[in-house]
Design a protein around this motif. Sequence first.
Motif, short mmCIF file in Angstrom:
data_model
loop_
_atom_site.label_atom_id
_atom_site.label_comp_id
_atom_site.label_asym_id
_atom_site.label_seq_id
_atom_site.Cartn_x
_atom_site.Cartn_y
_atom_site.Cartn_z
N GLY A 53 0.83 -1.21 0.00
CA GLY A 53 0.00 0.00 0.00
C GLY A 53 0.86 1.25 0.00
O GLY A 53 0.60 2.20 -0.75
N ALA A 54 1.89 1.25 0.84
CA ALA A 54 2.80 2.40 0.89
C ALA A 54 3.53 2.56 -0.44
O ALA A 54 3.69 3.67 -0.95
N GLY A 55 3.97 1.44 -1.02
CA GLY A 55 4.66 1.49 -2.30
C GLY A 55 3.76 2.01 -3.41
O GLY A 55 4.18 2.81 -4.24
N SER A 56 2.51 1.57 -3.40
CA SER A 56 1.59 2.05 -4.45
C SER A 56 1.26 3.51 -4.26
O SER A 56 1.11 4.25 -5.23
N ASP A 57 1.19 3.98 -3.00
CA ASP A 57 0.96 5.40 -2.75
C ASP A 57 2.13 6.24 -3.29
O ASP A 57 1.92 7.29 -3.90
N VAL A 58 3.33 5.76 -3.06
CA VAL A 58 4.52 6.47 -3.56
C VAL A 58 4.50 6.51 -5.08
O VAL A 58 4.77 7.55 -5.69
N LEU A 59 4.16 5.38 -5.71
CA LEU A 59 4.11 5.35 -7.17
C LEU A 59 3.04 6.29 -7.71
O LEU A 59 3.26 6.98 -8.71
N ARG A 60 1.87 6.31 -7.07
CA ARG A 60 0.80 7.22 -7.51
C ARG A 60 1.27 8.67 -7.42
O ARG A 60 1.03 9.48 -8.32
N GLU A 61 1.94 9.01 -6.32
CA GLU A 61 2.41 10.39 -6.13
C GLU A 61 3.46 10.75 -7.19
O GLU A 61 3.41 11.82 -7.78
N LYS A 62 4.38 9.83 -7.44
CA LYS A 62 5.41 10.09 -8.45
C LYS A 62 4.78 10.23 -9.84
O LYS A 62 5.19 11.08 -10.62
N PHE A 63 3.79 9.41 -10.14
CA PHE A 63 3.12 9.49 -11.44
C PHE A 63 2.39 10.83 -11.56
O PHE A 63 2.43 11.47 -12.60
N ALA A 64 1.72 11.24 -10.48
CA ALA A 64 1.00 12.52 -10.51
C ALA A 64 1.98 13.68 -10.71
O ALA A 64 1.72 14.60 -11.50
N ASN A 65 3.12 13.63 -10.02
CA ASN A 65 4.13 14.69 -10.17
C ASN A 65 4.71 14.68 -11.59
O ASN A 65 4.93 15.74 -12.18
N ALA A 66 4.96 13.50 -12.12
CA ALA A 66 5.49 13.41 -13.48
C ALA A 66 4.49 13.97 -14.48
O ALA A 66 4.87 14.65 -15.44
N THR A 67 3.21 13.69 -14.27
CA THR A 67 2.17 14.21 -15.15
C THR A 67 2.12 15.73 -15.10
O THR A 67 2.04 16.40 -16.13
N LYS A 68 2.20 16.28 -13.88
CA LYS A 68 2.20 17.74 -13.73
C LYS A 68 3.42 18.35 -14.43
O LYS A 68 3.31 19.36 -15.11
N ASN A 69 4.58 17.72 -14.22
CA ASN A 69 5.80 18.21 -14.86
C ASN A 69 5.70 18.15 -16.37
O ASN A 69 6.14 19.05 -17.08
N LEU A 70 5.13 17.07 -16.88
CA LEU A 70 4.97 16.92 -18.31
C LEU A 70 4.01 17.98 -18.86
O LEU A 70 4.27 18.58 -19.90
N ASP A 71 2.91 18.23 -18.14
CA ASP A 71 1.97 19.27 -18.57
C ASP A 71 2.66 20.63 -18.61
O ASP A 71 2.49 21.39 -19.56
N GLY A 72 3.44 20.93 -17.58
CA GLY A 72 4.15 22.21 -17.53
C GLY A 72 5.17 22.33 -18.65
O GLY A 72 5.29 23.38 -19.29
#
Length: 108
Positions: A53-72
Amino acid sequence: MSNNSNTIAAILAGAAIGAAIGILLAPDKGSKTRAKLKEGFDDTTHNLKDSFGAGSDVLREKFANATKNLDGTFDDLLSNVSHKTEEVISFLESKLADLKVQNAKLQK
């Protein structure tokens, strides 16, 4: 991340195996031994679920940050292309004006 997950899984598996061997070698009644094994199995299962669960939370957060960075980055790229397009258009308009002046001179 994968290396950390493998390490955590190995530690938990080792702890579970060690606990199981310790319980099996302890002089206790069969029902108590089975209860202890079940408890150890339940604890290990709970720990694994928490780790995943902790690992999947970290992956979700990293994916969300990568998506934001890509959008920017994409927005910055579009803005940069737009500015360059304006520069090219201005340059071409300037050259067109020069050509019109030269053409007018030739027509006299």
